[in-house]
Design an enzyme around this catalytic site. Sequence first.
Site, PDB file in Angstrom:
ATOM      1  N   PRO A  88     -14.126   8.557 -11.388  1.00 18.43           N
ATOM      2  CA  PRO A  88     -14.026   7.738 -10.179  1.00 18.43           C
ATOM      3  C   PRO A  88     -14.441   8.508  -8.914  1.00 18.43           C
ATOM      4  O   PRO A  88     -14.643   7.904  -7.866  1.00 18.43           O
ATOM      5  CB  PRO A  88     -12.530   7.369 -10.123  1.00 18.43           C
ATOM      6  CG  PRO A  88     -12.023   7.570 -11.517  1.00 18.43           C
ATOM      7  CD  PRO A  88     -12.830   8.698 -12.076  1.00 18.43           C
ATOM      8  N   GLU A 115      -6.145  14.055 -17.510  1.00 15.88           N
ATOM      9  CA  GLU A 115      -6.256  13.917 -16.050  1.00 15.88           C
ATOM     10  C   GLU A 115      -7.621  14.372 -15.539  1.00 15.88           C
ATOM     11  O   GLU A 115      -7.869  14.373 -14.327  1.00 15.88           O
ATOM     12  CB  GLU A 115      -5.156  14.704 -15.340  1.00 15.88           C
ATOM     13  CG  GLU A 115      -3.737  14.220 -15.639  1.00 15.88           C
ATOM     14  CD  GLU A 115      -3.517  12.754 -15.294  1.00 15.88           C
ATOM     15  OE1 GLU A 115      -3.867  12.350 -14.172  1.00 15.88           O
ATOM     16  OE2 GLU A 115      -2.990  12.018 -16.151  1.00 15.88           O
ATOM     17  N   ARG A 153     -31.592  -0.651 -22.135  1.00 19.18           N
ATOM     18  CA  ARG A 153     -32.255  -1.966 -22.161  1.00 19.18           C
ATOM     19  C   ARG A 153     -33.495  -1.994 -21.268  1.00 19.18           C
ATOM     20  O   ARG A 153     -34.332  -2.880 -21.407  1.00 19.18           O
ATOM     21  CB  ARG A 153     -31.274  -3.089 -21.794  1.00 19.18           C
ATOM     22  CG  ARG A 153     -30.830  -3.112 -20.354  1.00 19.18           C
ATOM     23  CD  ARG A 153     -29.898  -4.277 -20.066  1.00 19.18           C
ATOM     24  NE  ARG A 153     -30.587  -5.565 -19.947  1.00 19.18           N
ATOM     25  CZ  ARG A 153     -31.271  -5.962 -18.877  1.00 19.18           C
ATOM     26  NH1 ARG A 153     -31.370  -5.186 -17.826  1.00 19.18           N
ATOM     27  NH2 ARG A 153     -31.857  -7.147 -18.855  1.00 19.18           N
ATOM     28  N   ASP A 168     -34.349  -9.806 -13.643  1.00 20.02           N
ATOM     29  CA  ASP A 168     -32.910  -9.556 -13.524  1.00 20.02           C
ATOM     30  C   ASP A 168     -32.467  -9.864 -12.110  1.00 20.02           C
ATOM     31  O   ASP A 168     -33.079  -9.372 -11.164  1.00 20.02           O
ATOM     32  CB  ASP A 168     -32.583  -8.066 -13.789  1.00 20.02           C
ATOM     33  CG  ASP A 168     -32.425  -7.775 -15.270  1.00 20.02           C
ATOM     34  OD1 ASP A 168     -32.202  -8.727 -16.030  1.00 20.02           O
ATOM     35  OD2 ASP A 168     -32.524  -6.606 -15.649  1.00 20.02           O
TER      36      ASP A 168
HETATM   37  N1  4GY Z   1     -14.231   4.506 -12.925  1.00 16.25           N
HETATM   38  N2  4GY Z   1     -16.234   5.531 -13.618  1.00 16.25           N
HETATM   39  C1  4GY Z   1     -14.458   6.341 -14.557  1.00 16.25           C
HETATM   40  C2  4GY Z   1     -13.067   6.568 -14.907  1.00 16.25           C
HETATM   41  C3  4GY Z   1     -11.462   7.940 -16.070  1.00 16.25           C
HETATM   42  C4  4GY Z   1     -11.897  11.675 -16.370  1.00 16.25           C
HETATM   43  C5  4GY Z   1      -9.940  10.920 -17.676  1.00 16.25           C
HETATM   44  C6  4GY Z   1     -14.922   5.388 -13.660  1.00 16.25           C
HETATM   45  O1  4GY Z   1     -16.584   6.504 -14.445  1.00 16.25           O
HETATM   46  N3  4GY Z   1     -15.517   7.000 -15.029  1.00 16.25           N
HETATM   47  O2  4GY Z   1     -12.188   5.850 -14.505  1.00 16.25           O
HETATM   48  N4  4GY Z   1     -12.816   7.605 -15.699  1.00 16.25           N
HETATM   49  C7  4GY Z   1     -11.413   9.296 -16.648  1.00 16.25           C
HETATM   50  C8  4GY Z   1     -11.992  10.340 -15.731  1.00 16.25           C
HETATM   51  C9  4GY Z   1     -10.534  11.993 -16.839  1.00 16.25           C
HETATM   52  C10 4GY Z   1      -9.997   9.587 -17.003  1.00 16.25           C
END
Ligand code: 4GY
Length: 248
Positions: A88, A115, A153, A168
């Site tokens: 994120p 985490e 794709r 698209d």
């Molecule tokens: N949103 N976009 C995402 C995510 C969670 C690393 C474990 C997201 O790409 N990844 O939420 N990843 C993961 C991140 C540790 C949890």
Amino acid sequence: MWISIITLFPEMFQALQVGVIGKAIKENRLILSCVNPRDFTTDARHSVDDRPYGGGTGMIMMVEPLYLALQAAKNAAPTTPTTIYLSPQGQLFNQATALQFKETTSLIFIAGRYEGIDERLIEQEVDQEWSIGDYILTGGELAAMVMVDATVRLLPGVVGDPASITQDSITTGLLKYPQYTRPELALNLPVPDVLLSGNHAAIQTWRLKQSLSRTAQRRPDLLEKRNLTNEEKSLLQALQKEKKPNQK
Ligand code: 4GY
């Protein structure tokens, strides 16, 4: 295209063996592999995670198993790979990102768990950090699959009709118009007359107007970003006039 995923859950990627992406793999347009950091552990417990320095909840993925898995993937790559970490904290992935990715011959995605991963691995080994949206998943695997799907794709020959890629929504900057198939009457509802008219110019104009209407209603942010053609401007004006009489 060659893609490798660093993941503790390689089974999840069976999901990419179906449909259009599965066919791309069978036709050797995509070589997809997984490397499991668990296979690079040396302790009796096969540990891949440890407690965070500084305290706090949860566990962090250790450098060593991840690093060895990543080196194995890099050594297997046919060309110098781009290494991507999914989290994120990354830049927001969109269609423009997928169009960039598809120009890269070799990609490695690191899917984290727990985490997250030790920052030193990101610093030293990761080229780019991307996110699929502002929500928290339990791991990076689904994010990696989203990016692989959206990217693969776009490769030549993967989606049957090249027009379905250039048309698209998003690529054109507008949302898709409503679509219908047989029968002519379903759920007691008809198909819009124009689509049965055989008048291709009228159908094109109707579809563009529907796309503009939906985009204005649902995603005005997309319209604001876009340079409108004269035809689009006049169709939008027509839409404004249509809704004013009864404030619809
Ligand atoms: N949103 N976009 C995402 C995510 C969670 C690393 C474990 C997201 O790409 N990844 O939420 N990843 C993961 C991140 C540790 C949890």
